[in-house]
Write an enzyme that holds these catalytic residues in place. Structure first.
Site, PDB file in Angstrom:
ATOM      1  N   HIS A  50      70.467   9.724 -14.797  1.00  0.00           N
ATOM      2  CA  HIS A  50      70.171  10.521 -15.988  1.00  0.00           C
ATOM      3  C   HIS A  50      70.154   9.630 -17.223  1.00  0.00           C
ATOM      4  CE1 HIS A  50      70.482  14.406 -18.369  1.00  0.00           C
ATOM      5  NE2 HIS A  50      70.766  13.485 -19.290  1.00  0.00           N
TER       6      HIS A  50
ATOM      7  N   GLU B  35      76.366  10.052 -13.675  1.00  0.00           N
ATOM      8  CA  GLU B  35      75.006  10.282 -13.175  1.00  0.00           C
ATOM      9  C   GLU B  35      74.159   9.036 -13.441  1.00  0.00           C
ATOM     10  OE1 GLU B  35      73.266  13.828 -14.746  1.00  0.00           O
ATOM     11  OE2 GLU B  35      74.642  15.155 -13.654  1.00  0.00           O
TER      12      GLU B  35
ATOM     13  N   GLN C 171      66.666  26.162 -16.746  1.00  0.00           N
ATOM     14  CA  GLN C 171      68.032  25.646 -16.611  1.00  0.00           C
ATOM     15  C   GLN C 171      68.950  26.697 -16.013  1.00  0.00           C
ATOM     16  OE1 GLN C 171      68.828  22.515 -17.158  1.00  0.00           O
ATOM     17  NE2 GLN C 171      70.971  22.770 -16.609  1.00  0.00           N
TER      18      GLN C 171
ATOM     19  N   HIS D  44      68.274  18.348 -21.023  1.00  0.00           N
ATOM     20  CA  HIS D  44      66.907  18.514 -20.542  1.00  0.00           C
ATOM     21  C   HIS D  44      66.129  19.521 -21.398  1.00  0.00           C
ATOM     22  CE1 HIS D  44      66.835  16.049 -16.912  1.00  0.00           C
ATOM     23  NE2 HIS D  44      68.087  16.418 -16.698  1.00  0.00           N
TER      24      HIS D  44
END
Length: 287
Positions: free
Chosen positions: A176, A173, A88, A116
């Site tokens: 996502h 998003e 990340q 994530h």
């Protein structure tokens, strides 16, 4: 016949589970154990950016079922799954250099603040060449629309929606999706709540006070939040034998208890609702 289940809740449980809120104000405090992750094998990949694509095992199983239900396995692929903190950081730093601070702040969470890193978030996109790793294309028609329509019934929400940016601090998003489980995804979808709003909404339902009830398919589902401090807490749940109970931390103040009662009747279940009919409790809580 009712039975009593004794469940011990530990402070560390607040930080993990499908309902754990991860954002700027509530960062990831406990990385997921690698034993809960599984490699993606039967779902096509829309990107090769990540050397080893992995997801939390229940999230992966439900995603596979969702793709099968919407007929999307030949059109939809995974762009991004689980990321380590190091990965990340690399993505954030690269985007900062290539796209600038404003874009990066809108579309890339800082290390420790990314869903994530839980294994419960997945970016999906069209299966075609040249997919954008940060902002993949995920249209609102055809199989992609069907994926979105069926997402909640498989436990997924579109995590970052238009109009919620002031709460999530992330731009819309459409690609996502976050696994939160059933019926939580169904309730959030029904009432247009993002995870921040749902976490706050659930805090009114306590062991001693009103519980939230949701009738869904062949279950009547009971939910409430147990606040947990620095010491273990033991709770007693009275249910019929074989009733499934799930515990998930919210990463804020406690754990969400979800009890999946059968729908054969409400005679025994009224005790779990503290003397209140399950159906009337549902109507009062969800109206």
């Amino acid at each position: 016949m009712m039975v009593k289940q004794l469940i011990r809740l530990q402070p560390k449980m607040v930080r993990r589970g499908p309902l754990a809120l991860i954002n700027r104000e509530h960062p990831l405090r406990q990385p997921i154990h690698s034993g809960y992750l599984e490699p993606v094998q039967d779902i096509p990949l829309a990107s090769t950016e990540e050397k080893q694509m992995r997801l939390e095992r229940t999230c992966l199983r439900q995603l596979d079922a969702l793709l099968a239900a919407c007929g999307g396995k030949e059109r939809i692929g995974i762009v991004s799954g689980y990321r380590t903190r190091m990965e990340q950081q690399r993505i954030y730093d690269r985007s900062y250099v290539e796209n600038g601070p404003i874009f990066t702040a809108s579309y890339v969470a800082r290390p420790g603040e990314s869903e994530h890193q839980t294994g419960l978030a997945v970016d999906v996109g069209e299966l075609n060449a040249g997919v954008d790793y940060i902002c993949p294309s995920f249209p609102d028609h055809g199989v992609y629309k069907e994926f979105r329509r069926r997402a909640a019934e498989h436990g997924f929400i579109q995590r970052y929606q238009e109009g919620k940016e002031h709460l999530t601090h992330i731009a819309c998003e459409p690609w996502h999706f976050r696994y939160v489980g059933i019926p939580h995804a169904v309730i959030m979808e029904q009432y247009g709540m993002c995870l921040e709003e749902y976490t706050e909404y659930m805090r009114q339902f306590t062991p001693e006070g009103p519980h939230l009830f949701k009738k869904y398919k062949n279950h009547l589902i009971e939910m409430y939040v147990v606040e947990i401090g620095e010491e273990d807490k033991e709770i007693a749940i009275r249910t019929e034998p074989g009733v499934r109970v799930e515990i998930s931390g919210n990463n804020v103040n406690g754990c969400v208890v979800t009890i999946y009662h059968g729908c054969q009747g409400s005679s025994g279940a009224s005790e779990a609702g503290h003397g209140t009919s399950l159906v009337s409790g549902m109507e009062q809580a969800i109206r």
